[in-house]
Design a protein around this motif. Structure first.
Motif, PDB file in Angstrom:
ATOM      1  N   ALA A  90      17.526  12.716  63.312  1.00 35.92           N
ATOM      2  CA  ALA A  90      16.452  11.710  63.298  1.00 35.92           C
ATOM      3  C   ALA A  90      15.100  12.340  63.609  1.00 35.92           C
ATOM      4  CB  ALA A  90      16.760  10.599  64.300  1.00 35.92           C
ATOM      5  N   ILE A  91      15.058  13.239  64.592  1.00 34.47           N
ATOM      6  CA  ILE A  91      13.806  13.914  64.942  1.00 34.47           C
ATOM      7  C   ILE A  91      13.341  14.787  63.775  1.00 34.47           C
ATOM      8  CG2 ILE A  91      12.731  15.615  66.459  1.00 34.47           C
ATOM      9  CD1 ILE A  91      13.166  13.006  67.838  1.00 34.47           C
ATOM     10  N   ALA A  92      14.279  15.502  63.166  1.00 32.57           N
ATOM     11  CA  ALA A  92      13.934  16.345  62.021  1.00 32.57           C
ATOM     12  C   ALA A  92      13.405  15.500  60.867  1.00 32.57           C
ATOM     13  CB  ALA A  92      15.158  17.150  61.579  1.00 32.57           C
ATOM     14  N   ARG A  93      14.016  14.344  60.653  1.00 36.85           N
ATOM     15  CA  ARG A  93      13.565  13.470  59.563  1.00 36.85           C
ATOM     16  C   ARG A  93      12.167  12.923  59.859  1.00 36.85           C
ATOM     17  NH1 ARG A  93      16.402  11.741  55.547  1.00 36.85           N
ATOM     18  NH2 ARG A  93      18.401  12.133  56.576  1.00 36.85           N
ATOM     19  N   PHE A  94      11.874  12.656  61.121  1.00 37.76           N
ATOM     20  CA  PHE A  94      10.530  12.196  61.491  1.00 37.76           C
ATOM     21  C   PHE A  94       9.502  13.274  61.164  1.00 37.76           C
ATOM     22  CE2 PHE A  94       7.019  10.602  63.877  1.00 37.76           C
ATOM     23  CZ  PHE A  94       7.244   9.242  64.043  1.00 37.76           C
ATOM     24  N   ARG A  95       9.839  14.525  61.450  1.00 42.58           N
ATOM     25  CA  ARG A  95       8.947  15.633  61.124  1.00 42.58           C
ATOM     26  C   ARG A  95       8.740  15.736  59.621  1.00 42.58           C
ATOM     27  NH1 ARG A  95      12.256  19.995  62.823  1.00 42.58           N
ATOM     28  NH2 ARG A  95      10.660  21.349  61.890  1.00 42.58           N
ATOM     29  N   LEU A  96       9.819  15.533  58.879  1.00 42.67           N
ATOM     30  CA  LEU A  96       9.725  15.574  57.421  1.00 42.67           C
ATOM     31  C   LEU A  96       8.817  14.458  56.913  1.00 42.67           C
ATOM     32  CD1 LEU A  96      10.590  16.486  54.590  1.00 42.67           C
ATOM     33  CD2 LEU A  96      12.643  15.059  54.840  1.00 42.67           C
ATOM     34  N   ALA A  97       8.982  13.265  57.447  1.00 40.17           N
ATOM     35  CA  ALA A  97       8.157  12.129  57.034  1.00 40.17           C
ATOM     36  C   ALA A  97       6.686  12.384  57.345  1.00 40.17           C
ATOM     37  CB  ALA A  97       8.626  10.857  57.735  1.00 40.17           C
ATOM     38  N   LYS A  98       6.433  12.983  58.499  1.00 36.54           N
ATOM     39  CA  LYS A  98       5.047  13.304  58.879  1.00 36.54           C
ATOM     40  C   LYS A  98       4.432  14.320  57.916  1.00 36.54           C
ATOM     41  CE  LYS A  98       1.540  13.129  61.809  1.00 36.54           C
ATOM     42  NZ  LYS A  98       0.676  14.171  61.229  1.00 36.54           N
ATOM     43  N   LEU A  99       5.218  15.302  57.516  1.00 38.86           N
ATOM     44  CA  LEU A  99       4.729  16.284  56.548  1.00 38.86           C
ATOM     45  C   LEU A  99       4.406  15.617  55.211  1.00 38.86           C
ATOM     46  CD1 LEU A  99       7.145  19.312  57.181  1.00 38.86           C
ATOM     47  CD2 LEU A  99       4.701  19.202  57.709  1.00 38.86           C
ATOM     48  N   GLN A 100       5.270  14.699  54.798  1.00 33.43           N
ATOM     49  CA  GLN A 100       5.037  13.983  53.545  1.00 33.43           C
ATOM     50  C   GLN A 100       3.781  13.110  53.654  1.00 33.43           C
ATOM     51  OE1 GLN A 100       6.520  14.800  50.982  1.00 33.43           O
ATOM     52  NE2 GLN A 100       8.730  15.043  51.210  1.00 33.43           N
ATOM     53  N   TYR A 106       2.964   9.368  49.957  1.00 34.36           N
ATOM     54  CA  TYR A 106       3.220   8.153  50.722  1.00 34.36           C
ATOM     55  C   TYR A 106       4.580   7.537  50.416  1.00 34.36           C
ATOM     56  CZ  TYR A 106      -1.784   8.610  51.586  1.00 34.36           C
ATOM     57  OH  TYR A 106      -3.012   9.089  51.950  1.00 34.36           O
ATOM     58  N   LYS A 107       4.972   7.530  49.168  1.00 37.88           N
ATOM     59  CA  LYS A 107       6.255   6.945  48.790  1.00 37.88           C
ATOM     60  C   LYS A 107       7.396   7.663  49.504  1.00 37.88           C
ATOM     61  CE  LYS A 107       9.175   5.887  44.782  1.00 37.88           C
ATOM     62  NZ  LYS A 107       9.295   5.995  43.296  1.00 37.88           N
ATOM     63  N   ALA A 111       9.856   6.246  52.628  1.00 36.26           N
ATOM     64  CA  ALA A 111      11.325   6.285  52.491  1.00 36.26           C
ATOM     65  C   ALA A 111      11.968   6.960  53.696  1.00 36.26           C
ATOM     66  CB  ALA A 111      11.702   7.011  51.206  1.00 36.26           C
ATOM     67  N   GLU A 112      11.382   8.072  54.160  1.00 34.34           N
ATOM     68  CA  GLU A 112      11.951   8.789  55.300  1.00 34.34           C
ATOM     69  C   GLU A 112      11.788   8.001  56.598  1.00 34.34           C
ATOM     70  OE1 GLU A 112      13.815  11.276  54.957  1.00 34.34           O
ATOM     71  OE2 GLU A 112      13.332  11.773  52.883  1.00 34.34           O
ATOM     72  N   ARG A 131       9.092   2.812  62.339  1.00 36.51           N
ATOM     73  CA  ARG A 131       8.701   1.582  61.642  1.00 36.51           C
ATOM     74  C   ARG A 131       7.180   1.383  61.702  1.00 36.51           C
ATOM     75  NH1 ARG A 131      12.218  -1.920  59.876  1.00 36.51           N
ATOM     76  NH2 ARG A 131      13.832  -1.305  61.368  1.00 36.51           N
ATOM     77  N   LEU A 132       6.584   1.700  62.835  1.00 35.79           N
ATOM     78  CA  LEU A 132       5.133   1.617  62.958  1.00 35.79           C
ATOM     79  C   LEU A 132       4.466   2.594  61.979  1.00 35.79           C
ATOM     80  CD1 LEU A 132       2.666   0.511  64.638  1.00 35.79           C
ATOM     81  CD2 LEU A 132       2.936   2.549  66.066  1.00 35.79           C
ATOM     82  N   ALA A 133       4.987   3.814  61.932  1.00 41.62           N
ATOM     83  CA  ALA A 133       4.435   4.822  61.028  1.00 41.62           C
ATOM     84  C   ALA A 133       4.603   4.411  59.570  1.00 41.62           C
ATOM     85  CB  ALA A 133       5.115   6.167  61.268  1.00 41.62           C
ATOM     86  N   SER A 134       5.711   3.755  59.257  1.00 42.16           N
ATOM     87  CA  SER A 134       5.915   3.307  57.879  1.00 42.16           C
ATOM     88  C   SER A 134       4.900   2.225  57.510  1.00 42.16           C
ATOM     89  CB  SER A 134       7.346   2.779  57.680  1.00 42.16           C
ATOM     90  OG  SER A 134       7.528   1.524  58.308  1.00 42.16           O
ATOM     91  N   GLY A 135       4.479   1.435  58.508  1.00 41.62           N
ATOM     92  CA  GLY A 135       3.440   0.438  58.276  1.00 41.62           C
ATOM     93  C   GLY A 135       2.113   1.101  57.914  1.00 41.62           C
ATOM     94  N   TYR A 136       1.745   2.138  58.667  1.00 44.63           N
ATOM     95  CA  TYR A 136       0.517   2.883  58.356  1.00 44.63           C
ATOM     96  C   TYR A 136       0.617   3.526  56.963  1.00 44.63           C
ATOM     97  CZ  TYR A 136      -1.269   2.587  63.177  1.00 44.63           C
ATOM     98  OH  TYR A 136      -1.766   2.151  64.387  1.00 44.63           O
ATOM     99  N   ALA A 137       1.798   4.094  56.662  1.00 45.39           N
ATOM    100  CA  ALA A 137       1.989   4.758  55.369  1.00 45.39           C
ATOM    101  C   ALA A 137       1.851   3.761  54.216  1.00 45.39           C
ATOM    102  CB  ALA A 137       3.353   5.434  55.317  1.00 45.39           C
TER     103      ALA A 137
END
Length: 231
Positions: A90-100, A106-107, A111-112, A131-137
């Motif tokens: 989960a932490i690794a996926r958060f890092r991946l989402a942040k990089l994206q 954004y898409k 998703a991540e 979920r908060l970050a996905s709102g900003y995205a």
């Protein structure tokens, strides 16, 4: 004297004549083969159990290092594909989402973040942040209508930290005003303004919510009516 009584008397005599050590030696002399077999089986089972545990521990450490050491989006994606159920995924996926997100993909970022937020067994606070970050995205991607329910899901979750809920509530109210739904915005901002917490972060978001609420009451967000060009 019957047979049962003789056996009982002999047992009592045996108990009286022999020490515990002597009785054990007599028992072992009679049953040493089965005892050795049982001991060997137990030893093998213990070795197997410890071997499996050591192998799992080694595999777990290897997976953790792979997830942690991955730095690029491609590396993290590869590590997640190999270890999707690892505790550190989960932490690794958060890092991946942040990089994206930083790359304006954004898409992919949404998703991540959504995968983290909707996954079972993920830490509640981490899921809330995702979920908060996905709102900003969503907002950055121009999907403001999709951003609002994400912010509201965080604001309404009483199990999440106050700072997280206050930030989400303010942003939900802000976007509701932009969409012209001032009635719901007032409801959300009113709730957000009452969130209690003894940190500067909580105070920052709750005070902003209160100021925005005052702005609604003062008509600051009403769209100006275009003047007629007729003479």
């Amino acid at each position: 004297m019957d047979t049962d009584n003789k056996k009982k008397i002999n047992a009592e005599i045996g108990q009286a004549l022999f020490s515990d050590t002597e009785r054990f030696e007599m028992w072992f002399a009679t049953y040493w083969k089965p005892a050795c077999i049982v001991a060997i089986i137990i030893a093998v089972l213990v070795a197997v159990i410890f071997g499996v545990a050591a192998a799992r521990s080694s595999a777990d450490r290897k997976a953790a290092f792979e997830l942690t050491d991955a730095t690029t989006a491609a590396e993290i994606s590869a590590a997640l594909e190999k270890h999707p159920d690892h505790a550190g995924a989960a932490i690794a996926r958060f890092r991946l989402a942040k990089l994206q997100l930083d790359a304006k993909n954004y898409k992919e970022a949404i998703a991540e973040f959504d995968k983290i937020a909707n996954a079972s067994g993920v830490d509640a606070t981490l899921a809330g942040k995702a979920r908060l970050a996905s709102g900003y995205a969503c907002e950055l991607a121009g999907k403001k209508k999709e951003a609002v329910p994400r912010f509201l899901a965080v604001e309404s979750n009483l199990e999440l930290p106050a700072a997280l809920r206050a930030e989400a509530g303010y942003n939900a109210g802000r976007l509701l005003i932009q969409s012209g739904d001032e009635k719901q915005a007032k409801t959300v901002l009113g709730r957000t303004g009452m969130i209690s917490g003894n940190t500067r972060t909580v105070s920052y978001w709750t005070e902003n919510a209160k100021q925005m609420l005052i702005g609604i009451d003062n008509g600051e967000y009403k769209k100006a009516t275009p003047k007629s060009n007729k003479k």
